[in-house]
Design a protein around this motif. Structure first.
Motif, PDB file in Angstrom:
ATOM      1  N   GLN A 148      31.090  42.088  36.883  1.00 40.17           N
ATOM      2  CA  GLN A 148      32.420  41.848  37.463  1.00 40.17           C
ATOM      3  C   GLN A 148      32.805  40.400  37.153  1.00 40.17           C
ATOM      4  O   GLN A 148      32.572  39.492  37.956  1.00 40.17           O
ATOM      5  CB  GLN A 148      32.413  42.092  38.975  1.00 40.17           C
ATOM      6  CG  GLN A 148      32.313  43.559  39.348  1.00 40.17           C
ATOM      7  CD  GLN A 148      32.435  43.781  40.850  1.00 40.17           C
ATOM      8  OE1 GLN A 148      32.289  42.861  41.644  1.00 40.17           O
ATOM      9  NE2 GLN A 148      32.695  45.005  41.234  1.00 40.17           N
ATOM     10  N   PRO A 149      33.357  40.155  35.962  1.00 43.77           N
ATOM     11  CA  PRO A 149      33.619  38.784  35.508  1.00 43.77           C
ATOM     12  C   PRO A 149      34.433  37.938  36.477  1.00 43.77           C
ATOM     13  O   PRO A 149      34.283  36.714  36.504  1.00 43.77           O
ATOM     14  CB  PRO A 149      34.371  38.998  34.192  1.00 43.77           C
ATOM     15  CG  PRO A 149      33.903  40.329  33.707  1.00 43.77           C
ATOM     16  CD  PRO A 149      33.723  41.159  34.943  1.00 43.77           C
ATOM     17  N   SER A 150      35.281  38.561  37.289  1.00 46.11           N
ATOM     18  CA  SER A 150      36.094  37.778  38.231  1.00 46.11           C
ATOM     19  C   SER A 150      35.219  36.998  39.204  1.00 46.11           C
ATOM     20  O   SER A 150      35.620  35.947  39.719  1.00 46.11           O
ATOM     21  CB  SER A 150      37.039  38.698  39.002  1.00 46.11           C
ATOM     22  OG  SER A 150      36.308  39.681  39.716  1.00 46.11           O
ATOM     23  N   CYS A 151      33.993  37.494  39.474  1.00 44.43           N
ATOM     24  CA  CYS A 151      33.069  36.795  40.376  1.00 44.43           C
ATOM     25  C   CYS A 151      32.551  35.501  39.758  1.00 44.43           C
ATOM     26  O   CYS A 151      31.971  34.672  40.466  1.00 44.43           O
ATOM     27  CB  CYS A 151      31.876  37.695  40.714  1.00 44.43           C
ATOM     28  SG  CYS A 151      32.305  39.118  41.719  1.00 44.43           S
ATOM     29  N   GLU A 201      36.435  27.136  37.902  1.00 43.94           N
ATOM     30  CA  GLU A 201      37.204  26.110  37.200  1.00 43.94           C
ATOM     31  C   GLU A 201      36.338  24.914  36.822  1.00 43.94           C
ATOM     32  O   GLU A 201      36.546  24.282  35.783  1.00 43.94           O
ATOM     33  CB  GLU A 201      38.373  25.668  38.080  1.00 43.94           C
ATOM     34  CG  GLU A 201      39.457  24.924  37.326  1.00 43.94           C
ATOM     35  CD  GLU A 201      40.733  24.781  38.141  1.00 43.94           C
ATOM     36  OE1 GLU A 201      41.645  24.089  37.657  1.00 43.94           O
ATOM     37  OE2 GLU A 201      40.797  25.358  39.249  1.00 43.94           O
ATOM     38  N   LYS A 202      35.325  24.599  37.642  1.00 47.71           N
ATOM     39  CA  LYS A 202      34.458  23.451  37.352  1.00 47.71           C
ATOM     40  C   LYS A 202      33.666  23.634  36.067  1.00 47.71           C
ATOM     41  O   LYS A 202      33.180  22.674  35.484  1.00 47.71           O
ATOM     42  CB  LYS A 202      33.497  23.223  38.519  1.00 47.71           C
ATOM     43  CG  LYS A 202      34.190  22.854  39.818  1.00 47.71           C
ATOM     44  CD  LYS A 202      33.206  22.859  40.972  1.00 47.71           C
ATOM     45  CE  LYS A 202      33.927  22.666  42.317  1.00 47.71           C
ATOM     46  NZ  LYS A 202      33.011  22.832  43.453  1.00 47.71           N
ATOM     47  N   LEU A 203      33.498  24.907  35.633  1.00 41.88           N
ATOM     48  CA  LEU A 203      32.766  25.205  34.396  1.00 41.88           C
ATOM     49  C   LEU A 203      33.706  25.473  33.227  1.00 41.88           C
ATOM     50  O   LEU A 203      33.254  25.838  32.141  1.00 41.88           O
ATOM     51  CB  LEU A 203      31.856  26.426  34.610  1.00 41.88           C
ATOM     52  CG  LEU A 203      30.798  26.310  35.707  1.00 41.88           C
ATOM     53  CD1 LEU A 203      30.091  27.649  35.890  1.00 41.88           C
ATOM     54  CD2 LEU A 203      29.791  25.212  35.365  1.00 41.88           C
ATOM     55  N   GLY A 204      35.001  25.343  33.461  1.00 42.99           N
ATOM     56  CA  GLY A 204      35.967  25.671  32.416  1.00 42.99           C
ATOM     57  C   GLY A 204      36.216  27.161  32.302  1.00 42.99           C
ATOM     58  O   GLY A 204      36.716  27.645  31.287  1.00 42.99           O
ATOM     59  N   LEU A 205      35.847  27.900  33.345  1.00 43.08           N
ATOM     60  CA  LEU A 205      35.991  29.367  33.329  1.00 43.08           C
ATOM     61  C   LEU A 205      37.009  29.807  34.377  1.00 43.08           C
ATOM     62  O   LEU A 205      36.702  30.593  35.275  1.00 43.08           O
ATOM     63  CB  LEU A 205      34.625  30.039  33.598  1.00 43.08           C
ATOM     64  CG  LEU A 205      33.514  29.714  32.608  1.00 43.08           C
ATOM     65  CD1 LEU A 205      32.201  30.353  33.051  1.00 43.08           C
ATOM     66  CD2 LEU A 205      33.882  30.190  31.204  1.00 43.08           C
ATOM     67  N   LYS A 206      38.210  29.317  34.250  1.00 41.21           N
ATOM     68  CA  LYS A 206      39.242  29.670  35.228  1.00 41.21           C
ATOM     69  C   LYS A 206      39.652  31.121  35.084  1.00 41.21           C
ATOM     70  O   LYS A 206      39.879  31.833  36.063  1.00 41.21           O
ATOM     71  CB  LYS A 206      40.460  28.760  35.032  1.00 41.21           C
ATOM     72  CG  LYS A 206      41.511  28.903  36.119  1.00 41.21           C
ATOM     73  CD  LYS A 206      42.599  27.865  35.983  1.00 41.21           C
ATOM     74  CE  LYS A 206      43.611  27.985  37.109  1.00 41.21           C
ATOM     75  NZ  LYS A 206      44.692  26.975  36.994  1.00 41.21           N
ATOM     76  N   ALA A 207      39.745  31.601  33.835  1.00 40.62           N
ATOM     77  CA  ALA A 207      40.080  33.005  33.572  1.00 40.62           C
ATOM     78  C   ALA A 207      39.102  33.533  32.526  1.00 40.62           C
ATOM     79  O   ALA A 207      38.797  32.856  31.547  1.00 40.62           O
ATOM     80  CB  ALA A 207      41.508  33.129  33.066  1.00 40.62           C
ATOM     81  N   ILE A 208      38.578  34.748  32.772  1.00 39.38           N
ATOM     82  CA  ILE A 208      37.573  35.329  31.877  1.00 39.38           C
ATOM     83  C   ILE A 208      38.070  36.683  31.393  1.00 39.38           C
ATOM     84  O   ILE A 208      38.403  37.553  32.203  1.00 39.38           O
ATOM     85  CB  ILE A 208      36.220  35.483  32.598  1.00 39.38           C
ATOM     86  CG1 ILE A 208      35.731  34.119  33.110  1.00 39.38           C
ATOM     87  CG2 ILE A 208      35.179  36.101  31.670  1.00 39.38           C
ATOM     88  CD1 ILE A 208      34.496  34.193  33.980  1.00 39.38           C
ATOM     89  N   SER A 209      38.100  36.860  30.082  1.00 39.34           N
ATOM     90  CA  SER A 209      38.563  38.131  29.520  1.00 39.34           C
ATOM     91  C   SER A 209      37.416  39.037  29.104  1.00 39.34           C
ATOM     92  O   SER A 209      37.626  40.214  28.797  1.00 39.34           O
ATOM     93  CB  SER A 209      39.468  37.862  28.304  1.00 39.34           C
ATOM     94  OG  SER A 209      38.764  37.113  27.322  1.00 39.34           O
ATOM     95  N   ALA A 210      36.188  38.514  29.095  1.00 39.90           N
ATOM     96  CA  ALA A 210      35.024  39.317  28.679  1.00 39.90           C
ATOM     97  C   ALA A 210      34.731  40.412  29.696  1.00 39.90           C
ATOM     98  O   ALA A 210      35.094  40.306  30.869  1.00 39.90           O
ATOM     99  CB  ALA A 210      33.806  38.413  28.519  1.00 39.90           C
ATOM    100  N   GLU A 211      34.060  41.475  29.229  1.00 38.02           N
ATOM    101  CA  GLU A 211      33.708  42.592  30.115  1.00 38.02           C
ATOM    102  C   GLU A 211      32.501  42.268  30.987  1.00 38.02           C
ATOM    103  O   GLU A 211      32.317  42.859  32.047  1.00 38.02           O
ATOM    104  CB  GLU A 211      33.438  43.848  29.289  1.00 38.02           C
ATOM    105  CG  GLU A 211      34.696  44.399  28.619  1.00 38.02           C
ATOM    106  CD  GLU A 211      34.436  45.718  27.932  1.00 38.02           C
ATOM    107  OE1 GLU A 211      33.291  46.218  27.988  1.00 38.02           O
ATOM    108  OE2 GLU A 211      35.380  46.266  27.332  1.00 38.02           O
TER     109      GLU A 211
END
Length: 621
Positions: free
Chosen positions: A321-324, A328-338
């Protein structure tokens, strides 16, 4: 009796006819003893008891003597005696003739019916076992492993393997291989290797002597010898809140000790890498994060994994569940990967004060603070983290009988609020199994206040309000799982005391709709509109019930017409009395489109006190 137990002595290790005297004790760290099937390595000196003369000695030959225990390779006294020894032990055994060479003796050195004395020193042994009980794979332990864990089917391990033919030719050699038991990735050796690994510990080295049926078959006649080293056991654990495999942690480097960070600890967690399983995620930046576990300062995935890691542990976290993992602190504000795969190291953590060492006042203060954290998490939509906080508060106050009265009341109130809020969270996640858990919690609170006649007046009012809230919330749960009859019963218990309660009336109307009592649904909705004319949800439910009742009337009318045609009768009378329409202004109202036949989820910003209106995060109609 206790006296009888005091006289109890365990059965002797050795039978009458064999006596043992320990000359040199084994080291305290050596507590294991060999078993039948193990190959032992010893030095010995044998003498006759009668005159003390020496008849045999391995020491004089300068070479250790080895044999397999329990196979009849030596005299009976040796098989039984050596099994009682520990590594490094030196002992003297006196063997009666029945446990030595008996009536025959062993001429010329050992006469008939001789009692023998042996000094035996046990140096080591190689544990051997017939893995399939058919002689097909004999496992010998070359080097003992450490710890207590052994891998099981489905576990991932790191191993080194070397397979040779009977004449020593290397067939295959693999170093640092990551292998999953049961995968069959080792081809014809998989069955033997899987069986052997399930009995091995980290660091253990074993030799497998395999017949060709368990090795390479006719391709390499005569079987094979396999040297197997278990370098690492990768423990994989489901750390997701719902135990649904959405967050899987694989430990690749074991941490220090046994303690994990847990709730409210200050953690220092390094996030080394983030991939989709193959490629690095765009925007990711490796960071060392410092945060209080459970406060919601980092994404849910890091919150859950940090609470389950030991100091210095390294792990790979796989999240479906990539939304989990959006952080933002890691540069992962939005994730498109499965899926997201994170490589982590728990560099350090500082635990919060253990609750068992807190005073009553500290527990109440801590519980109130964690409850407030849970409420903030709920309001921000982080339901599962909120549930954890509420659950821990209820557990904190599971036993308060020895509390002072003022602290006991505070603890009870905190526990009740958290039970209610936890139940509201369970509904919010829209999981039938969790909704059933929520119903249990609401029922538990209602049963708690089933008899309150002896309560003080100020507590009696609070208890009634709490009971009413729980009955309402339980009714909402029952509607979710479509138990309409029981939902109706819950609503009736409230309406008996409070006939104008809009929430109870609305949920009862929903229950009647679910039971297909559409006339009754409309009758109850009219009552609601009398009390709350602007209730759009009630108006929408009325229109749904009205539409469904028309369908029922049309079906009944059609059925009656067919019956009359068959009987050859005349005009068709109305099948029943038509439901009186509601006022025109009600029917013509431009109602908002709201779900009319199901209970809504809990409201988010409700009261944080024991009032009759709502518990914090209580479901609203």
């Amino acid at each position: 009796s206790d006296d009888d137990m005091g006289d109890y002595n365990p059965p002797p290790e050795l039978p009458e006819g064999i006596t043992k005297e320990i000359i040199k004790q084994a080291d305290n760290s050596d507590w294991k003893k060999p078993k039948d099937g193990d190959e032992v390595f010893v030095h010995y000196v044998g003498t006759l008891e009668s005159d003390g003369s020496e008849f045999d000695s391995s020491r004089s030959r300068g070479e250790q003597f080895s044999f397999v225990l329990g196979q009849g390779m030596v005299i009976k006294g040796w098989d039984l005696g050596v099994k009682t020894m520990k590594r490094g032990e030196l002992a003297k055994f006196t063997l009666a003739p029945d446990y030595a060479y008996g009536e025959q003796g062993s001429p010329p050195k050992i006469p008939a019916n001789a009692t023998l004395v042996f000094e035996i020193e046990l140096f080591r042994w190689v544990s051997k076992s017939d893995l399939f009980q058919d002689g097909g794979v004999i496992k010998a332990e070359v080097q003992e492993g450490s710890g207590w864990k052994s891998p099981k089917d489905g576990d991932e391990v790191k191993l080194t393997l070397k397979a040779t033919t009977k004449n020593g030719a290397i067939v295959e050699e693999k170093t640092g291989l990551e292998y999953t038991l049961g995968s069959g990735a080792l081809g014809p050796l998989s069955k033997a290797v899987d069986k052997a690994l399930q009995g091995m510990k980290k660091g253990e080295v074993a030799e497998l002597t395999c017949t060709e049926e368990y090795a390479y078959g006719a391709e390499k006649p005569g079987g094979a010898n396999v040297t197997l080293t278990l370098e690492q056991i990768y423990e994989t654990k489901d750390i997701s809140f719902g135990k649904d495999n959405t967050l899987m942690k694989k430990t690749i480097v074991e941490g220090e000790g046994w303690d994990t960070a847990k709730d409210a600890a200050r953690a220092t967690l390094k996030v080394e890498a983030a991939t989709d399983g193959a490629s690095a995620l765009p925007g990711f930046s490796s960071q060392v994060l410092e945060f209080i576990i459970g406060n919601g300062e980092v994404c849910d995935a890091l919150e859950f994994v940090a609470a389950d890691m030991k100091k210095s542990e390294k792990a790979i976290l796989t999240c479906s569940q990539p939304s989990c993992c959006a952080e933002e602190k890691l540069g992962l504000k939005a994730i498109s990967a499965e899926k997201v795969v994170l490589t982590l190291e728990m560099q350090d953590f500082e635990k919060a004060k253990e609750t068992h060492s807190m005073s009553e006042e500290e527990k109440v203060e801590f519980g109130a603070a964690r409850k407030e954290v849970g409420s903030n998490l709920f309001r921000s939509g982080r339901i599962e983290l909120a549930m954890q906080r509420y659950k821990k508060v209820t557990e904190l106050f599971s036993y308060i009988d020895n509390f002072k009265e003022e602290n006991k009341d505070k603890a009870k109130d905190l526990k009740k609020i958290c039970e209610l809020n936890l139940a509201a969270c369970l509904i919010k996640v829209k999981d039938l199994q969790r909704i059933e858990l929520a119903m249990q919690r609401y029922k538990k609170v209602t049963e708690l206040f089933s008899y309150i006649d002896n309560f003080k007046e100020e507590n009696k009012g609070k208890a009634k309000d709490l009971k009413k809230v729980c009955e309402l919330n339980r009714a909402a749960c029952l509607l979710k799982v479509k138990d309409f009859s029981e939902a109706k019963t819950s609503c009736n218990s409230i309406l008996k005391e409070d006939a104008q309660n809009v929430k109870a009336l609305f949920r009862k109307a929903q229950a009647e709709f679910g039971l297909k009592n559409f006339d009754e649904t409309m009758r109850i909705v009219k009552k609601i509109v009398e009390v709350d004319p602007q209730n759009k949800e009630a108006r929408a439910l009325y229109k749904d019930a009205q539409a469904e009742q028309k369908k029922v009337d049309q079906q009944a009318k059609g059925l009656f017409a067919k019956m009359c045609e068959g009987l050859g009768k005349g005009p068709i009378p109305e099948p029943g009395k038509k439901v009186a329409p509601m006022d025109e202004d009600f029917d013509d109202e431009d109602d908002a489109e709201l779900p009319a036949t199901t209970a809504n989820t809990p409201a988010e910003g409700t009261e944080d006190k024991l009032s009759g209106e709502a518990s914090e995060a209580a479901p609203a109609p």
